[in-house]
Structures are given as structure tokens and as C-alpha cells.
Design an enzyme around this catalytic site. Structure first.
Site, PDB file in Angstrom:
ATOM      1  N   ASP A 193       0.826  -1.211  -0.031  1.00  0.00           N
ATOM      2  CA  ASP A 193       0.022   0.026   0.006  1.00  0.00           C
ATOM      3  C   ASP A 193       1.134   1.260   0.011  1.00  0.00           C
ATOM      4  O   ASP A 193       2.165   1.212   0.501  1.00  0.00           O
ATOM      5  CB  ASP A 193      -0.888   0.012   1.375  1.00  0.00           C
ATOM      6  CG  ASP A 193      -2.141  -0.889   1.287  1.00  0.00           C
ATOM      7  OD1 ASP A 193      -1.937  -1.729   0.294  1.00  0.00           O
ATOM      8  OD2 ASP A 193      -2.682  -1.079   2.225  1.00  0.00           O
TER       9      ASP A 193
ATOM     10  N   ARG B  58      -0.505  -0.615  -8.775  1.00  0.00           N
ATOM     11  CA  ARG B  58      -1.966  -0.160  -8.289  1.00  0.00           C
ATOM     12  C   ARG B  58      -2.170   1.165  -8.400  1.00  0.00           C
ATOM     13  O   ARG B  58      -1.388   1.884  -7.597  1.00  0.00           O
ATOM     14  CB  ARG B  58      -2.328  -0.802  -7.005  1.00  0.00           C
ATOM     15  CG  ARG B  58      -3.733  -0.246  -6.577  1.00  0.00           C
ATOM     16  CD  ARG B  58      -3.714  -0.488  -5.178  1.00  0.00           C
ATOM     17  NE  ARG B  58      -3.762  -1.679  -4.716  1.00  0.00           N
ATOM     18  CZ  ARG B  58      -3.287  -2.083  -3.518  1.00  0.00           C
ATOM     19  NH1 ARG B  58      -3.220  -0.921  -2.545  1.00  0.00           N
ATOM     20  NH2 ARG B  58      -3.003  -3.073  -2.951  1.00  0.00           N
TER      21      ARG B  58
HETATM   22  C1  LIG Z   1      -8.089  -1.701  -4.068  1.00  0.00           C
HETATM   23  C2  LIG Z   1      -7.840  -0.424  -3.494  1.00  0.00           C
HETATM   24  C3  LIG Z   1      -6.725  -0.033  -2.913  1.00  0.00           C
HETATM   25  C4  LIG Z   1      -6.227   1.120  -2.276  1.00  0.00           C
HETATM   26  N1  LIG Z   1      -5.156   1.259  -1.699  1.00  0.00           N
HETATM   27  C5  LIG Z   1      -4.883   2.685  -1.326  1.00  0.00           C
HETATM   28  C6  LIG Z   1      -3.348   2.930  -1.076  1.00  0.00           C
HETATM   29  O1  LIG Z   1      -2.642   2.079  -0.808  1.00  0.00           O
HETATM   30  N2  LIG Z   1      -3.061   4.216  -0.674  1.00  0.00           N
HETATM   31  C7  LIG Z   1      -4.046   5.184  -0.661  1.00  0.00           C
HETATM   32  O2  LIG Z   1      -3.576   6.170  -0.324  1.00  0.00           O
HETATM   33  N3  LIG Z   1      -5.313   4.890  -1.036  1.00  0.00           N
HETATM   34  C8  LIG Z   1      -5.600   3.930  -1.547  1.00  0.00           C
HETATM   35  N4  LIG Z   1      -6.961   3.367  -1.763  1.00  0.00           N
HETATM   36  C9  LIG Z   1      -8.033   4.425  -1.727  1.00  0.00           C
HETATM   37  C10 LIG Z   1      -7.911   5.561  -2.865  1.00  0.00           C
HETATM   38  O3  LIG Z   1      -6.818   6.503  -2.858  1.00  0.00           O
HETATM   39  C11 LIG Z   1      -9.156   6.511  -2.848  1.00  0.00           C
HETATM   40  O4  LIG Z   1      -9.254   7.143  -1.681  1.00  0.00           O
HETATM   41  C12 LIG Z   1     -10.514   5.676  -2.863  1.00  0.00           C
HETATM   42  O5  LIG Z   1     -10.544   4.542  -3.875  1.00  0.00           O
HETATM   43  C13 LIG Z   1     -11.863   6.682  -3.271  1.00  0.00           C
HETATM   44  O6  LIG Z   1     -11.437   6.978  -4.636  1.00  0.00           O
HETATM   45  P1  LIG Z   1     -12.067   6.840  -5.817  1.00  0.00           P
HETATM   46  O7  LIG Z   1     -10.998   6.536  -6.929  1.00  0.00           O
HETATM   47  O8  LIG Z   1     -12.997   5.591  -5.585  1.00  0.00           O
HETATM   48  O9  LIG Z   1     -12.713   7.949  -6.394  1.00  0.00           O
HETATM   49  P2  LIG Z   1     -13.866   8.925  -5.840  1.00  0.00           P
HETATM   50  O10 LIG Z   1     -14.157  10.116  -6.757  1.00  0.00           O
HETATM   51  O11 LIG Z   1     -13.509   9.346  -4.210  1.00  0.00           O
HETATM   52  O12 LIG Z   1     -15.112   8.055  -5.701  1.00  0.00           O
HETATM   53  C14 LIG Z   1     -15.903   7.771  -6.685  1.00  0.00           C
HETATM   54  C15 LIG Z   1     -17.280   7.148  -6.540  1.00  0.00           C
HETATM   55  O13 LIG Z   1     -17.157   5.993  -5.638  1.00  0.00           O
HETATM   56  C16 LIG Z   1     -17.793   5.903  -4.605  1.00  0.00           C
HETATM   57  N5  LIG Z   1     -16.951   5.803  -3.335  1.00  0.00           N
HETATM   58  C17 LIG Z   1     -15.672   6.212  -3.318  1.00  0.00           C
HETATM   59  N6  LIG Z   1     -15.350   6.119  -1.982  1.00  0.00           N
HETATM   60  C18 LIG Z   1     -16.342   5.674  -1.269  1.00  0.00           C
HETATM   61  C19 LIG Z   1     -16.733   5.191   0.098  1.00  0.00           C
HETATM   62  N7  LIG Z   1     -15.440   5.287   0.941  1.00  0.00           N
HETATM   63  N8  LIG Z   1     -17.798   4.925   0.546  1.00  0.00           N
HETATM   64  C20 LIG Z   1     -18.808   4.879  -0.384  1.00  0.00           C
HETATM   65  N9  LIG Z   1     -18.697   4.971  -1.558  1.00  0.00           N
HETATM   66  C21 LIG Z   1     -17.704   5.291  -2.328  1.00  0.00           C
HETATM   67  C22 LIG Z   1     -18.974   6.956  -4.569  1.00  0.00           C
HETATM   68  O14 LIG Z   1     -19.730   6.681  -5.207  1.00  0.00           O
HETATM   69  C23 LIG Z   1     -18.006   8.079  -5.116  1.00  0.00           C
HETATM   70  O15 LIG Z   1     -18.910   8.989  -6.015  1.00  0.00           O
HETATM   71  C24 LIG Z   1      -7.133   2.114  -2.381  1.00  0.00           C
HETATM   72  C25 LIG Z   1      -8.491   1.930  -3.036  1.00  0.00           C
HETATM   73  C26 LIG Z   1      -8.914   0.725  -3.548  1.00  0.00           C
HETATM   74  C27 LIG Z   1      -9.971   0.352  -4.505  1.00  0.00           C
END
Ligand SMILES: Cc1cc2nc3c(=O)[nH]c(=O)nc-3n(C[C@H](O)[C@H](O)[C@H](O)COP(=O)(O)OP(=O)(O)OC[C@H]3O[C@@H](n4cnc5c(N)ncnc54)[C@H](O)[C@@H]3O)c2cc1C
Length: 310
Positions: free
Chosen positions: A132, A182
Site C-alpha cells: 500500500d 496499483r
Molecule cells: C483496491 C484499493 C486499494 C487502495 N489502496 C490505497 C493505498 O494503498 N493508498 C491510498 O492512499 N489509497 C488507497 N486506496 C484508496 C484511494 O486512494 C481512494 O481514496 C478511494 O479509492 C476513493 O477514490 P475513488 O477512486 O474511488 O474515487 P472517488 O471520486 O473518491 O469516488 C468515486 C465514487 O465511488 C464511490 N465511493 C468512493 N469511495 C467511497 C466510500 N468510501 N464509501 C462509499 N462510496 C464510495 C462514490 O460513489 C463516489 O462518488 C485504495 C483503493 C482501492 C479501491
């Protein structure tokens, strides 16, 4: 970005709040939406159910920022044992770890040895392990450790964050290595000097980085990418770019978090894309859970419903 996000991310660092919130039943009940339970059994059960629907998984044992290096050993043991259980259950599940959970704050050398033990164990089973990406204070050390391990064995991947301005330059070194990457937007509070401040800029940078990761240079180098996002617009743009440039659907994967946008997850699988869902388990869920609330402040209403709803 929003004030609510800033407040929630500041709260994620608060020991005072963590000690209280982890005892409050309504908060614990609300976490169920994003994690099947605290025990490895819970995560394995959820991974089995997803596998039956055609979805692979990533498991992570929650924890970060150890108080002492001695705390890393049980974490390594947990990941090794979890891998054995995954193999025994015949699950397509990979592990994802945080380096501060393995002692990065205390000693980068010890952290390297700890991570290597987990990665070596995975290699004996022909599996991959992911690192991560944490707050920007750890970016350089995380990538250094990743490059070091990657030179020794190929079964390791690392997360990079599209909100950081530096990430395009980081890909300049990661792509020629044939890294497994990732790509996420980024979940921490970062200053404007190093991170794009608006959603539009982060999304655009995500798409530019994604395009490179499925581009000719990356594919020739053997790069494998997991697009960790729930953003439907970005998913569609990546799908279109891949189709337009002749990249097959199985050449990359989408990655989402357990419990988030389940209908979108099912659609990806039905449309023939590879999907991996990250399942978190463990008792140390507070900072992780606060980051999930910060991603979508409407989730706070859900916590409150659990307070008043029973
Ligand atoms: C497999 C995976 C591994 C990850 N690993 C890391 C990491 O190592 N380091 C790091 O900094 N971040 C990590 N993240 C988190 C990432 O950085 C984002 O904070 C998170 O994925 C939300 O961003 P988004 O791209 O989904 O877009 P966004 O624009 O935030 O969300 C798009 C849509 O998805 C839905 N959504 C998103 N988040 C949520 C939520 N929490 N609850 C409900 N609905 C939601 C909503 O409908 C939103 O409108 C990871 C995410 C995933 C999926």
C-alpha cells in the site's frame, strides 16, 4: 478539498478519538458495511463468496505506524499464516501490506527483511504481494524498498497515488522495471505544494497515468496494472482507451474496496473485465475507517443512523 474531508482525515490521526470510537458499538456496527469482520475467518468467508461470483480478492490485515519494532513480528506471522489459509482454501487472494505496519518508522532495513519474508512466502505459492502507499512522508522510502525487492523477485506490486504531482516522474522509473502497479487517487491529507488540490485535476492526472500504464512502453516492459478506483467515469474512460488501442480486457484489472459500489463490481465481471476486491480485517480499523468516511462524507450519515437506529 472539502472541509469535512479535512476534519475526518485529521480525526483519523487522533489517538484520543481512536481509543473512544473503537469502543462505541454504533461505530463498530457501521464498519460492517466496509469489512466483513475483524477475524481472518470473516475475510476468508467473504473472499470465498466473491470468488464464486468470479471476483478475485486482496486481503489486508489492518494496522499502521507501530509503536515499537517488536510489534512487526506478529504482523509478519499473521500474513504468512493468512497466505497458508488462502492456499488451503484454494482462493485467488493476494495480500496487501502497509510498510509502517512492518516497522518502516523504526528501521527501513528491518522493514525490508519483514516484507521480504512475506513476499518470499508468497513466491513459494506463485502468488503476488502488494505494498500500500501511505502518506507522502513515506513515498520515497516505500518506492526505494519496492525497487530493492523487485530487483530480487518479480511477485511484488506497489501502489502509487494520482493526487501526488511526483507520480508521473515515479512512473519513469517504475515502468522500465516492468513493475506491478496499483493506481489510486490517494487517501491522505496532503499539501497543495505536492498534491493536486481539485478533484478535476486528480481525475485528469489519474487518466493520464492510466493511459501510460496501458500504453505501448509499459506493455513492452511487462507492467501489470490494477486500477484501484470506484469512479465510474474514470473506469469508462480507461475501458474506452484500452479498446481504442487494442489492449485486451484481461491485460489489466480493476480493483475496488469490499462493500463499495457492489453493482458496478458485478457489471465489470459480467462485461469480462478482471476485478479484485480488497477485503480488510483486523482490530485496528479506526484510521482506515476514517479514511473511508473522508472519501464520501455522506457515509457519516450512515454512522449516525447506526447510533439512532440501534
Ligand atoms: C483496491 C484499493 C486499494 C487502495 N489502496 C490505497 C493505498 O494503498 N493508498 C491510498 O492512499 N489509497 C488507497 N486506496 C484508496 C484511494 O486512494 C481512494 O481514496 C478511494 O479509492 C476513493 O477514490 P475513488 O477512486 O474511488 O474515487 P472517488 O471520486 O473518491 O469516488 C468515486 C465514487 O465511488 C464511490 N465511493 C468512493 N469511495 C467511497 C466510500 N468510501 N464509501 C462509499 N462510496 C464510495 C462514490 O460513489 C463516489 O462518488 C485504495 C483503493 C482501492 C479501491
Amino acid at each position: 478539498m472539502g472541509l469535512m474531508r479535512t476534519v475526518l482525515l485529521a480525526g483519523s490521526q487522533s489517538v484520543w478519538l481512536r481509543e473512544r470510537a473503537m469502543r462505541w458499538g454504533f461505530v463498530k456496527r457501521a464498519t460492517k458495511r466496509f469489512m466483513p469482520g475483524e477475524r481472518l475467518e470473516d475475510a476468508l468467508g467473504a473472499a470465498g463468496a466473491l470468488q464464486r461470483e468470479g471476483t478475485a480478492t486482496i486481503l489486508t490485515h489492518l494496522g499502521e505506524n507501530l509503536a515499537a519494532l517488536s510489534e512487526a513480528q506478529p504482523v509478519v506471522d499473521e500474513y504468512v499464516a493468512a497466505q497458508d489459509r488462502v492456499r488451503a482454501s484454494d482462493l485467488n487472494a493476494e495480500m496487501s501490506v502497509k510498510l509502517t505496519q512492518l516497522g518502516l518508522d523504526q528501521s527501513s532495513e528491518a522493514c525490508y527483511r519483514n516484507f521480504k519474508r512475506i513476499a518470499d512466502h508468497a513466491a513459494t505459492m506463485g502468488r503476488s504481494v502488494w505494498i500500500d502507499m501511505e502518506g507522502s512522508g513515506y513515498t520515497e522510502a516505500t518506492l526505494d524498498l519496492y525497487r530493492r525487492v523487485r530487483r530480487e523477485q518479480p511477485n511484488v506490486g506497489v501502489c502509487v497515488q494520482a493526487y501526488l504531482r511526483r507520480t508521473a516522474a515515479d512512473l519513469d522509473t517504475l515502468i522500465p522495471m516492468g513493475a506491478a502497479i496499483r493506481l489510486v487517487k490517494g487517501a491522505y491529507q496532503e499539501p497543495v505544494s505536492i498534491a493536486y488540490p481539485t478533484r478535476r485535476e486528480v481525475d485528469e492526472n489519474y487518466f493520464q497515468l492510466a493511459s501510460r500504464l496501458i500504453g505501448d512502453e509499459a506493455r513492452r516492459a511487462g507492467v501489470f496494472t490494477g486500477f484501484g478506483t470506484h469512479d465510474g467515469a474514470l473506469v469508462a474512460r480507461i475501458q474506452e482507451r484500452a479498446a481504442a488501442t487494442g489492449v485486451p480486457r484481461n491485460a489489466f484489472e480493476f480493483e475496488m474496496l469490499y462493500g463499495i459500489r457492489r453493482e458496478a463490481q458485478s457489471r465489470l465481471v459480467a462485461d469480462g473485465y478482471r476485478l479484485r476486491v480488497l477485503i480488510s480485517y483486523g482490530e485496528f480499523w479506526f484510521p482506515w475507517y476514517m479514511r473511508r468516511l473522508a472519501e464520501r462524507p455522506a457515509n457519516v450519515l450512515f454512522v449516525l443512523k447506526n447510533l439512532f437506529g440501534g
